[in-house]
Enzyme design. Sequence first.
Site, PDB file in Angstrom:
ATOM      1  N   LYS A 155      25.394  57.235  37.114  1.00 22.72           N
ATOM      2  CA  LYS A 155      26.627  56.500  36.793  1.00 22.72           C
ATOM      3  C   LYS A 155      26.493  55.053  37.237  1.00 22.72           C
ATOM      4  O   LYS A 155      26.426  54.772  38.430  1.00 22.72           O
ATOM      5  CB  LYS A 155      27.840  57.112  37.510  1.00 22.72           C
ATOM      6  CG  LYS A 155      29.144  56.536  36.986  1.00 22.72           C
ATOM      7  CD  LYS A 155      30.311  56.706  37.940  1.00 22.72           C
ATOM      8  CE  LYS A 155      30.531  55.528  38.855  1.00 22.72           C
ATOM      9  NZ  LYS A 155      30.888  54.273  38.178  1.00 22.72           N
ATOM     10  N   GLY A 208      26.953  52.094  47.977  1.00 21.90           N
ATOM     11  CA  GLY A 208      28.273  51.477  47.835  1.00 21.90           C
ATOM     12  C   GLY A 208      28.938  51.330  49.185  1.00 21.90           C
ATOM     13  O   GLY A 208      28.272  51.160  50.207  1.00 21.90           O
ATOM     14  N   SER A 209      30.262  51.422  49.166  1.00 22.79           N
ATOM     15  CA  SER A 209      31.018  51.166  50.393  1.00 22.79           C
ATOM     16  C   SER A 209      30.936  52.365  51.351  1.00 22.79           C
ATOM     17  O   SER A 209      30.768  53.512  50.917  1.00 22.79           O
ATOM     18  CB  SER A 209      32.485  50.900  50.044  1.00 22.79           C
ATOM     19  OG  SER A 209      33.028  52.019  49.379  1.00 22.79           O
ATOM     20  N   THR A 210      31.105  52.074  52.622  1.00 21.25           N
ATOM     21  CA  THR A 210      31.059  53.129  53.635  1.00 21.25           C
ATOM     22  C   THR A 210      32.207  54.117  53.421  1.00 21.25           C
ATOM     23  O   THR A 210      32.029  55.334  53.580  1.00 21.25           O
ATOM     24  CB  THR A 210      31.115  52.509  55.046  1.00 21.25           C
ATOM     25  OG1 THR A 210      29.970  51.646  55.176  1.00 21.25           O
ATOM     26  CG2 THR A 210      31.064  53.554  56.135  1.00 21.25           C
ATOM     27  N   VAL A 212      33.693  55.116  50.599  1.00 20.92           N
ATOM     28  CA  VAL A 212      33.389  56.082  49.531  1.00 20.92           C
ATOM     29  C   VAL A 212      32.220  56.971  49.952  1.00 20.92           C
ATOM     30  O   VAL A 212      32.208  58.178  49.681  1.00 20.92           O
ATOM     31  CB  VAL A 212      33.120  55.355  48.186  1.00 20.92           C
ATOM     32  CG1 VAL A 212      32.659  56.333  47.118  1.00 20.92           C
ATOM     33  CG2 VAL A 212      34.381  54.637  47.708  1.00 20.92           C
ATOM     34  N   GLY A 213      31.253  56.407  50.654  1.00 19.24           N
ATOM     35  CA  GLY A 213      30.115  57.210  51.122  1.00 19.24           C
ATOM     36  C   GLY A 213      30.556  58.362  52.018  1.00 19.24           C
ATOM     37  O   GLY A 213      30.075  59.505  51.888  1.00 19.24           O
ATOM     38  N   GLU A 230      23.379  54.878  50.939  1.00 20.18           N
ATOM     39  CA  GLU A 230      23.033  53.500  51.308  1.00 20.18           C
ATOM     40  C   GLU A 230      24.340  52.721  51.313  1.00 20.18           C
ATOM     41  O   GLU A 230      24.892  52.437  50.252  1.00 20.18           O
ATOM     42  CB  GLU A 230      22.065  52.880  50.290  1.00 20.18           C
ATOM     43  CG  GLU A 230      20.734  53.581  50.165  1.00 20.18           C
ATOM     44  CD  GLU A 230      19.862  53.470  51.396  1.00 20.18           C
ATOM     45  OE1 GLU A 230      20.233  52.744  52.354  1.00 20.18           O
ATOM     46  OE2 GLU A 230      18.822  54.129  51.420  1.00 20.18           O
ATOM     47  N   CYS A 264      23.962  44.200  50.600  1.00 18.42           N
ATOM     48  CA  CYS A 264      24.152  44.931  51.851  1.00 18.42           C
ATOM     49  C   CYS A 264      23.185  44.434  52.932  1.00 18.42           C
ATOM     50  O   CYS A 264      23.429  44.649  54.109  1.00 18.42           O
ATOM     51  CB  CYS A 264      24.007  46.430  51.621  1.00 18.42           C
ATOM     52  SG  CYS A 264      22.551  46.858  50.685  1.00 18.42           S
ATOM     53  N   GLU A 359      32.152  43.633  56.634  1.00 19.82           N
ATOM     54  CA  GLU A 359      31.261  43.216  55.551  1.00 19.82           C
ATOM     55  C   GLU A 359      32.075  42.381  54.557  1.00 19.82           C
ATOM     56  O   GLU A 359      32.986  42.890  53.913  1.00 19.82           O
ATOM     57  CB  GLU A 359      30.675  44.448  54.854  1.00 19.82           C
ATOM     58  CG  GLU A 359      29.658  44.076  53.807  1.00 19.82           C
ATOM     59  CD  GLU A 359      28.980  45.289  53.180  1.00 19.82           C
ATOM     60  OE1 GLU A 359      29.693  46.231  52.792  1.00 19.82           O
ATOM     61  OE2 GLU A 359      27.738  45.287  53.090  1.00 19.82           O
TER      62      GLU A 359
HETATM   63  P1  NDP Z   1      32.515  51.430  45.846  1.00 19.16           P
HETATM   64  O1  NDP Z   1      31.901  52.128  46.988  1.00 19.16           O
HETATM   65  O2  NDP Z   1      33.907  51.801  45.444  1.00 19.16           O
HETATM   66  O3  NDP Z   1      31.634  51.593  44.504  1.00 19.16           O
HETATM   67  C1  NDP Z   1      30.264  51.918  44.440  1.00 19.16           C
HETATM   68  C2  NDP Z   1      30.016  52.957  43.344  1.00 19.16           C
HETATM   69  O4  NDP Z   1      30.694  54.183  43.686  1.00 19.16           O
HETATM   70  C3  NDP Z   1      30.587  52.551  41.972  1.00 19.16           C
HETATM   71  O5  NDP Z   1      29.759  53.065  40.951  1.00 19.16           O
HETATM   72  C4  NDP Z   1      31.938  53.257  41.983  1.00 19.16           C
HETATM   73  O6  NDP Z   1      32.495  53.450  40.699  1.00 19.16           O
HETATM   74  C5  NDP Z   1      31.578  54.576  42.646  1.00 19.16           C
HETATM   75  N1  NDP Z   1      32.723  55.295  43.213  1.00 19.16           N
HETATM   76  C6  NDP Z   1      33.926  54.788  43.576  1.00 19.16           C
HETATM   77  N2  NDP Z   1      34.722  55.780  44.039  1.00 19.16           N
HETATM   78  C7  NDP Z   1      34.019  56.930  43.949  1.00 19.16           C
HETATM   79  C8  NDP Z   1      34.297  58.292  44.275  1.00 19.16           C
HETATM   80  N3  NDP Z   1      35.469  58.662  44.777  1.00 19.16           N
HETATM   81  N4  NDP Z   1      33.332  59.210  44.068  1.00 19.16           N
HETATM   82  C9  NDP Z   1      32.136  58.853  43.566  1.00 19.16           C
HETATM   83  N5  NDP Z   1      31.816  57.589  43.230  1.00 19.16           N
HETATM   84  C10 NDP Z   1      32.739  56.623  43.424  1.00 19.16           C
HETATM   85  O7  NDP Z   1      32.436  49.872  46.136  1.00 19.16           O
HETATM   86  P2  NDP Z   1      33.340  48.686  45.540  1.00 19.16           P
HETATM   87  O8  NDP Z   1      32.792  48.333  44.217  1.00 19.16           O
HETATM   88  O9  NDP Z   1      34.785  49.057  45.580  1.00 19.16           O
HETATM   89  O10 NDP Z   1      33.083  47.516  46.574  1.00 19.16           O
HETATM   90  C11 NDP Z   1      33.882  47.415  47.747  1.00 19.16           C
HETATM   91  C12 NDP Z   1      33.056  46.976  48.931  1.00 19.16           C
HETATM   92  O11 NDP Z   1      32.029  47.942  49.172  1.00 19.16           O
HETATM   93  C13 NDP Z   1      32.294  45.664  48.742  1.00 19.16           C
HETATM   94  O12 NDP Z   1      33.099  44.562  49.004  1.00 19.16           O
HETATM   95  C14 NDP Z   1      31.182  45.842  49.749  1.00 19.16           C
HETATM   96  O13 NDP Z   1      31.643  45.505  51.030  1.00 19.16           O
HETATM   97  C15 NDP Z   1      30.873  47.325  49.689  1.00 19.16           C
HETATM   98  N6  NDP Z   1      29.725  47.601  48.796  1.00 19.16           N
HETATM   99  C16 NDP Z   1      28.512  47.809  49.349  1.00 19.16           C
HETATM  100  C17 NDP Z   1      27.418  47.988  48.544  1.00 19.16           C
HETATM  101  C18 NDP Z   1      26.070  48.192  49.116  1.00 19.16           C
HETATM  102  O14 NDP Z   1      25.079  47.780  48.498  1.00 19.16           O
HETATM  103  N7  NDP Z   1      25.935  48.861  50.236  1.00 19.16           N
HETATM  104  C19 NDP Z   1      27.509  47.964  47.082  1.00 19.16           C
HETATM  105  C20 NDP Z   1      28.847  47.782  46.591  1.00 19.16           C
HETATM  106  C21 NDP Z   1      29.898  47.604  47.436  1.00 19.16           C
HETATM  107  P3  NDP Z   1      33.362  52.292  39.994  1.00 19.16           P
HETATM  108  O15 NDP Z   1      32.425  51.687  39.048  1.00 19.16           O
HETATM  109  O16 NDP Z   1      34.481  52.994  39.316  1.00 19.16           O
HETATM  110  O17 NDP Z   1      33.853  51.372  41.038  1.00 19.16           O
END
Ligand code: NDP
Length: 457
Positions: A155, A208-210, A212-213, A230, A264, A359
């Site tokens: 995804k 992604g974000s901590t 959601v992780g 990650e 990140c 962050e």
């Molecule tokens: P998210 O963690 O929301 O998004 C990352 C991915 O997870 C996207 O594909 C998102 O889908 C998906 N996702 C969101 N919710 C769920 C869920 N409940 N179950 C499964 N997958 C899900 O990050 P954000 O885009 O909201 O960014 C917010 C903050 O997170 C940033 O400001 C940054 O601080 C941090 N971040 C860190 C990253 C890293 O590299 N470690 C990368 C991105 C963000 P969708 O496309 O719908 O959002």
Amino acid sequence: MSTTHEVINPSTEQSIRSVQHANVQETDAIIATAAAAAPAWAAVAPADRGRLLRRFADVVDGHIDELADLEIENAGHTRGNATWEAGNVRDVLHYYAAAPERLCGRQIPVAGGIDLTFHEPLGVVGIIVPWNFPMPVAGWGFAPALAAGNTVVLKPAELTPFTALRLAELALEAGLPEGVFNVVPGEGSVVGERFVTHPDVRKVCFTGSTAVGKRIMAQASNDLTRVTLELGGKNANIVFDDCDIAAAAAAAPGAVFDNAGQDCCARSRILVQRSVFDRFMELLEPAVHAVRVADPSLAADTDMGPLISSAQRDRVRGFVEEADVDIALRGLAPDGAGWWYPPTVVLPRGVDDPVWRDEVFGPVVAVLPFDDEADAIAKANDTAYGLAGSIWTDNLGRGLRVARGVRAGNLSVNSHSAVRYSTPFGGFKSSGLGRELGPDALAAFTETKNVFIRTEH
Ligand code: NDP
């Protein structure tokens, strides 16, 4: 009902085109396709699986410019970065193409027979990709997953689906069988969540974000689905007074403003030894002002593009404009359409300021002084995160001591080294779980099976 989602160019705020989002039923159907394709893919002879992945890498190589153009338009990445990112997909595929023929088990000495181990694929692997590095993060998941004999459902982020969709077409063009590598655009709370809750998805790689992780890890416990996480970072760039201060100051902007700070691994906290603090700030000023911020599709020499969305820019502003911090230095950014934010250096009031602790994920770096080695390590470790960091010193022993003292997964001395596909990458503490890339990542995409064969009556 599936829906249509308009994807926006962050440099212009113009619509690029719309993408169909999958709903839960459609996601289930694609997972079923991937599950049906899994036994045949796992049965492909190791040399043939390797050959197919090399062919996939070669097809990607033939489309580097096209993939880079898609990312420049969709994510506002600079040409240099976008080209590197497409090349990284090719390189990671080549690296793991060698793996199927090297996925060796062991023969373990035991009494009464022969004991063998096998590394068997898990089945379907779900990969959830963020918007900040759509191509590399996808490749770090799908290349080793496919090499180990799994099929993949991936995804992309809603904001940045185009390169993943194109990579899925290129996989078919390279000869990967239908159903082996599937890209499913859609919302995280729909498609991403279904990857986590579907019993046929045996592993989820999430970046992604901590927040959601953590949710994914909790949901994955229902079916004991494996996870690699990650997550974020609040990485320290530690500058000792015995280093080449000019080199450290010249390198600092690139280490945090690259990809507009949406990284990140961004070195978003600079710790400078008190005795050279003023000198460092003097040298930092021209380096910050030299960062060229512009629409990367118009200027090939752009150093930094826009932020990915207006929501992300609002979030970044909250740490600076709406907070009690001193702005020490600020670069330039375009006016008008596009989610621009200038490279910004702030002096927090103390270690409890949100800009120092949280962050930001934007082009903002906070600078504080430290007194000695112990103070530097303590301040660097005073964070929930533990992903990356840098140490600038001409003292080899100190470089190693501090690298060992900082609780983070990826440290570099006298550089801000990018992630290398041949070395492990991942975080301590709230930065994640598991390691991607490098020689050991394959283990996370397989189950070890032990077989004992009795040879004595
Ligand atoms: P998210 O963690 O929301 O998004 C990352 C991915 O997870 C996207 O594909 C998102 O889908 C998906 N996702 C969101 N919710 C769920 C869920 N409940 N179950 C499964 N997958 C899900 O990050 P954000 O885009 O909201 O960014 C917010 C903050 O997170 C940033 O400001 C940054 O601080 C941090 N971040 C860190 C990253 C890293 O590299 N470690 C990368 C991105 C963000 P969708 O496309 O719908 O959002």
